[in-house]
Design an enzyme around this catalytic site. Structure first.
Site, mmCIF file in Angstrom:
data_model
loop_
_atom_site.group_PDB
_atom_site.id
_atom_site.type_symbol
_atom_site.label_atom_id
_atom_site.label_comp_id
_atom_site.label_asym_id
_atom_site.label_seq_id
_atom_site.Cartn_x
_atom_site.Cartn_y
_atom_site.Cartn_z
ATOM 1 N N LYS A 8 58.653 40.932 28.827
ATOM 2 C CA LYS A 8 57.433 40.922 28.028
ATOM 3 C C LYS A 8 57.749 41.502 26.655
ATOM 4 C CE LYS A 8 52.644 41.779 28.740
ATOM 5 N NZ LYS A 8 51.514 41.919 29.592
ATOM 6 N N HIS A 49 41.510 53.798 29.101
ATOM 7 C CA HIS A 49 42.526 54.279 30.055
ATOM 8 C C HIS A 49 42.364 55.791 30.264
ATOM 9 C CE1 HIS A 49 45.239 50.827 28.441
ATOM 10 N NE2 HIS A 49 44.869 50.492 29.658
ATOM 11 N N ARG A 91 36.970 46.867 34.588
ATOM 12 C CA ARG A 91 36.013 46.663 33.491
ATOM 13 C C ARG A 91 35.083 45.519 33.862
ATOM 14 N NH1 ARG A 91 40.536 45.680 29.344
ATOM 15 N NH2 ARG A 91 40.906 44.401 31.149
ATOM 16 N N SER A 117 43.615 46.794 25.586
ATOM 17 C CA SER A 117 44.713 46.965 24.628
ATOM 18 C C SER A 117 44.867 45.684 23.813
ATOM 19 C CB SER A 117 46.029 47.252 25.353
ATOM 20 O OG SER A 117 45.924 48.431 26.099
HETATM 21 O O1 PNS Z 1 48.539 46.725 32.203
HETATM 22 P P1 PNS Z 1 48.419 45.719 33.304
HETATM 23 O O2 PNS Z 1 48.787 44.331 32.837
HETATM 24 O O3 PNS Z 1 47.067 45.734 33.914
HETATM 25 O O4 PNS Z 1 49.472 46.142 34.443
HETATM 26 C C1 PNS Z 1 49.902 45.280 35.473
HETATM 27 C C2 PNS Z 1 50.882 46.001 36.420
HETATM 28 C C3 PNS Z 1 52.017 46.638 35.652
HETATM 29 C C4 PNS Z 1 50.133 47.067 37.176
HETATM 30 C C5 PNS Z 1 51.423 44.931 37.437
HETATM 31 O O5 PNS Z 1 51.916 43.842 36.726
HETATM 32 C C6 PNS Z 1 52.511 45.486 38.359
HETATM 33 O O6 PNS Z 1 52.272 46.326 39.181
HETATM 34 N N1 PNS Z 1 53.743 44.988 38.204
HETATM 35 C C7 PNS Z 1 54.891 45.449 38.962
HETATM 36 C C8 PNS Z 1 55.459 44.329 39.823
HETATM 37 C C9 PNS Z 1 54.756 44.249 41.156
HETATM 38 O O7 PNS Z 1 54.761 45.187 41.931
HETATM 39 N N2 PNS Z 1 54.147 43.084 41.446
HETATM 40 C C10 PNS Z 1 53.506 42.840 42.725
HETATM 41 C C11 PNS Z 1 52.050 43.241 42.755
HETATM 42 S S1 PNS Z 1 51.067 42.208 41.740
#
Ligand code: PNS
Length: 165
Positions: free
Chosen positions: A43, A19, A92, A130
């Site tokens: 979560k 990150h 990745r 992670s």
């Molecule tokens: O660490 P991650 O799992 O790659 O992060 C995922 C994240 C937080 C970027 C994604 O779940 C997110 O943006 N969630 C917010 C809700 C949202 O906007 N959802 C619609 C787009 S998928």
């Protein structure tokens, strides 16, 4: 001149060197990078949001153009609220691609003014995440070099604590 800010969203449970490599490289393109932790009550993370903030603050303390924030709800709403129009994501191994593609298309459907920008993760971090780091650390594996020193220490504390309770 307007400040170009990239919003780098995720769970960061915990932040890894992969990150941080994305943040550092993005700072050669953008004026500012905001690491945005999704505060998702559904979560069950290993680290609380406060713990994650603390570890990230320590990791970016030498970088004045990176900061940290949390958000709830839709990412595009948060990006707009912050007056930004760029979502930054790291890519990745190939397995990331499908999920990232879906997410980018959904975000684009929700707001066409917001652009998703992807940076390839350095080959060193290609297969780390992670999740896999937590798994290795939970069995006492040595994850030093994959996470900042403070994160390594906190992982160790977390898993020693849980063994003793
Ligand atoms: O660490 P991650 O799992 O790659 O992060 C995922 C994240 C937080 C970027 C994604 O779940 C997110 O943006 N969630 C917010 C809700 C949202 O906007 N959802 C619609 C787009 S998928």
């Amino acid at each position: 001149m307007s400040v170009r800010t990239a919003i780098y969203p995720g769970f960061f449970d915990p932040i890894t060197n992969g990150h941080l490599s994305i943040v550092n490289r993005a700072l050669t393109i953008f004026d500012k990078v905001t690491i945005a932790i999704l505060n998702n009550p559904h979560k069950a993370p290993l680290f609380t949001v406060a713990e994650r903030i603390h570890m990230i603050q320590e990791a970016i303390k030498e970088e004045p153009n990176a900061d940290i924030d949390t958000f709830d709800g839709l990412l595009v709403d948060y990006v707009k609220e912050r007056g930004a129009n760029v979502i930054l994501r790291g890519l990745r191994a190939l397995s990331d691609f499908e999920y990232e593609f879906q997410m980018a298309l959904m975000n684009r459907k929700l707001d066409r003014n917001i652009q998703s920008v992807f940076l390839m993760t350095d080959y060193k971090w290609f297969y780390t995440s992670s999740t896999i780091i937590k798994e290795a650390a939970s069995f006492g594996g040595d994850v030093s070099g994959l996470v900042p020193d403070l994160v390594n220490k906190k992982l160790h504390e977390k898993f020693t604590q849980s063994k003793n309770t």
